[in-house]
Design an enzyme around this catalytic site. Structure first.
Site, PDB file in Angstrom:
ATOM      1  N   TYR A 185       6.930  23.680  19.569  1.00  0.00           N
ATOM      2  CA  TYR A 185       5.909  23.293  20.296  1.00  0.00           C
ATOM      3  C   TYR A 185       6.655  22.717  21.548  1.00  0.00           C
ATOM      4  O   TYR A 185       7.671  22.167  21.718  1.00  0.00           O
ATOM      5  CB  TYR A 185       5.407  21.953  19.487  1.00  0.00           C
ATOM      6  CG  TYR A 185       4.259  21.276  20.386  1.00  0.00           C
ATOM      7  CD1 TYR A 185       2.934  21.950  20.604  1.00  0.00           C
ATOM      8  CD2 TYR A 185       4.356  20.023  20.947  1.00  0.00           C
ATOM      9  CE1 TYR A 185       1.845  21.390  21.333  1.00  0.00           C
ATOM     10  CE2 TYR A 185       3.472  19.283  21.559  1.00  0.00           C
ATOM     11  CZ  TYR A 185       2.221  20.045  21.667  1.00  0.00           C
ATOM     12  OH  TYR A 185       1.138  19.448  22.437  1.00  0.00           O
ATOM     13  N   LYS A 215       9.982  11.333  25.478  1.00  0.00           N
ATOM     14  CA  LYS A 215      10.058  10.380  24.365  1.00  0.00           C
ATOM     15  C   LYS A 215      11.119   9.027  24.630  1.00  0.00           C
ATOM     16  O   LYS A 215      10.802   8.193  25.304  1.00  0.00           O
ATOM     17  CB  LYS A 215      10.340  11.374  23.180  1.00  0.00           C
ATOM     18  CG  LYS A 215       9.265  12.075  22.906  1.00  0.00           C
ATOM     19  CD  LYS A 215       8.840  12.603  21.215  1.00  0.00           C
ATOM     20  CE  LYS A 215       7.772  13.714  21.231  1.00  0.00           C
ATOM     21  NZ  LYS A 215       6.620  13.521  20.448  1.00  0.00           N
ATOM     22  N   ASP A 273      14.348  22.554  24.795  1.00  0.00           N
ATOM     23  CA  ASP A 273      13.423  21.692  25.149  1.00  0.00           C
ATOM     24  C   ASP A 273      13.916  20.583  24.041  1.00  0.00           C
ATOM     25  O   ASP A 273      13.958  20.379  22.772  1.00  0.00           O
ATOM     26  CB  ASP A 273      12.041  22.123  24.356  1.00  0.00           C
ATOM     27  CG  ASP A 273      10.776  20.967  24.542  1.00  0.00           C
ATOM     28  OD1 ASP A 273      11.327  19.871  24.611  1.00  0.00           O
ATOM     29  OD2 ASP A 273       9.601  21.418  24.312  1.00  0.00           O
TER      30      ASP A 273
HETATM   31  N1  PMP Z   1       8.147  19.393  23.478  1.00  0.00           N
HETATM   32  C1  PMP Z   1       8.393  18.872  22.282  1.00  0.00           C
HETATM   33  C2  PMP Z   1       9.719  19.581  21.710  1.00  0.00           C
HETATM   34  C3  PMP Z   1       7.725  17.969  21.657  1.00  0.00           C
HETATM   35  O1  PMP Z   1       7.604  17.388  20.184  1.00  0.00           O
HETATM   36  C4  PMP Z   1       6.571  17.557  22.332  1.00  0.00           C
HETATM   37  C5  PMP Z   1       5.658  16.584  21.843  1.00  0.00           C
HETATM   38  N2  PMP Z   1       5.524  16.261  20.399  1.00  0.00           N
HETATM   39  C6  PMP Z   1       6.398  17.754  23.628  1.00  0.00           C
HETATM   40  C7  PMP Z   1       7.165  18.714  24.171  1.00  0.00           C
HETATM   41  C8  PMP Z   1       5.210  17.524  24.457  1.00  0.00           C
HETATM   42  O2  PMP Z   1       5.505  16.121  24.894  1.00  0.00           O
HETATM   43  P1  PMP Z   1       4.398  15.216  25.380  1.00  0.00           P
HETATM   44  O3  PMP Z   1       3.455  14.970  24.016  1.00  0.00           O
HETATM   45  O4  PMP Z   1       4.807  13.955  25.845  1.00  0.00           O
HETATM   46  O5  PMP Z   1       3.412  15.984  26.288  1.00  0.00           O
END
Ligand code: PMP
Length: 412
Positions: free
Chosen positions: A153, A264, A236
């Site tokens: 994701y 995060k 990511d």
């Molecule tokens: N990349 C990863 C690996 C994530 O786990 C997430 C959110 N869980 C995101 C991007 C998106 O981040 P956000 O919810 O802060 O937009």
């Protein structure tokens, strides 16, 4: 009705009432879908306040929290030093929309800690970081398409949701290869066949469809293939960044991507994320280059202070050793319970991140609700990982293990 079930019934009534009110004015009652408990059923718990490893809910009950704002809170809730840093920052103004010294300080820490980041740009969410990283990859390579993996994701921008959501234009879906994680052959085939692939984006440990460790050959292979085909490799690390060490998974595995997304943990519970990479690539961003990317609240001074304080604390010697050891001994005890009771649950783990995996996915909702009734809050969806924070105590683990023991007797 037994006393315990009666109490839980009353708690449920509060949650249902609040949920009903929320649904009148917010789509589905929540501002992010997974919070709605759709995956586990029932009404979500509404949180009133939180501190350390726990939160107090509107239903009057205190829960030990293993969701920890989906991994954002490595130090637990409302860490005193983070809170006091934030309070000082707030008094000096909440947003300037102009440059500050603190942003440079923050970017210096990131660029020193993350090998692939020579330049870093701050944004407000992981979605923005990933979305901007693929834009700069496309601008730099002058190619259009992307490769991503089904189990990963990267936020809710169009490219990442193609094939998974209504509302994504068809032309965008045509530009996305959605392949199987750990399947290097598929990536190789796509890159050999299609010369218009700008980048491959991957979670170096997949943490959004359970917890999947990468095969060494997979990440190494992606690195080699992307170099060969002049596509960029994007890690990511929104979840994994600063979770296992003062850096990313790239530091641990020794594989250096071209671009990295972070979020995060680096925001200490505030909307702060970033993406960074080699100078040669990042120089394509405006104002230096022609790839446009911007944000009114990017590098927000309050969020940056929360991030700086968090990074200062977690950088201290021994922080990760303690955290990883603590998590490790907790898992061992869980393994013991799982084995003893001969359940079909598997506990996947890496550092302070874990996931209960069931042979039959439907079992998760019963498991979740049983633990919830005993004051243990897991991430409310079977696919989502859970987190141990620096704030979790031996006492918390003891209560959790007791709850697991109790629950197993009922489940099996
Ligand atoms: N990349 C990863 C690996 C994530 O786990 C997430 C959110 N869980 C995101 C991007 C998106 O981040 P956000 O919810 O802060 O937009």
């Amino acid at each position: 009705m037994a006393k315990e079930s009666l109490t839980n019934y009353k708690l449920q009534i509060t949650n249902y009432r609040l949920f009903r009110e929320a649904k009148k004015v917010i789509p589905g009652g929540v501002n992010s879908p997974v919070r709605s408990f759709k995956a586990v059923g029932g009404a979500p718990v509404f949180i009133k306040k939180a501190s350390g490893s726990k939160f107090l809910a509107e239903d009057g009950k205190t829960y030990i929290d293993y969701c920890m704002s989906w991994g954002a809170l490595l130090l637990g809730h409302a860490h005193s030093e983070v809170v006091s840093g934030v309070k000082k920052a707030v008094e000096k103004g909440t947003s300037y929309g102009a440059a500050t010294k603190a942003e440079t300080e923050f970017a210096k820490i990131i660029t020193r800690a993350i090998p692939s980041c020579e330049l870093a740009r701050l944004v407000s969410s992981g979605t923005e970081a990933a979305m901007s990283a693929i834009r700069v990859a496309r601008g730099y390579t002058r190619k259009n398409k992307i490769i991503k993996f089904k189990e990963c994701y990267h936020g809710h921008s169009d490219y990442f949701l193609s094939g998974k959501s209504a509302g994504i234009p068809e032309n965008i879906s045509r530009d996305v290869y959605s392949l199987d994680y750990n399947n290097l052959e598929q990536a190789e085939e796509a890159l050999e066949k299609d010369k218009d692939i700008a980048c491959v984006i991957v979670e170096p440990i997949a943490a959004n469809t359970g917890l999947i460790l990468p095969l060494k050959s997979f990440l190494e292979g992606l690195r080699k293939l992307t170099l060969k085909h002049k596509a960029l490799l994007i890690f990511d690390e929104v979840i994994t960044g600063f979770r296992f060490c003062f850096g990313g998974v790239q530091n641990i595995f020794g594989i250096i991507p071209d671009l990295t997304c972070l979020g995060k943990i680096i925001g200490g519970g505030f909307p702060l994320a970033c993406f960074g990479g080699k100078k040669e690539i990042m120089r394509h961003l405006a104002p230096l280059g022609s790839v446009y990317q911007a944000g009114t609240l990017s590098g927000n001074p309050v969020a940056v202070q929360a991030g700086l304080k968090t990074l200062e604390i977690i950088k201290k010697p021994g922080f990760y050793k303690r955290l990883n050891e603590k998590a490790g001994s907790f898992y061992k005890k869980i393994d013991g319970i799982i084995e003893n009771k001969k359940t079909n649950i598997v506990l996947n783990r890496f550092g302070a991140m874990f996931h209960f995996s069931f042979k039959d996915k439907k079992q998760f909702s019963g498991f979740f609700h049983n633990l919830l009734a005993q004051g243990i809050y897991l991430s409310p969806a079977g696919d989502e990982v859970c987190f141990v924070s620096a704030a979790h105590t031996d006492k918390d683990f003891e209560i959790t293990l007791k709850a697991l023991n109790h629950l197993k007797e009922r489940l099996v």
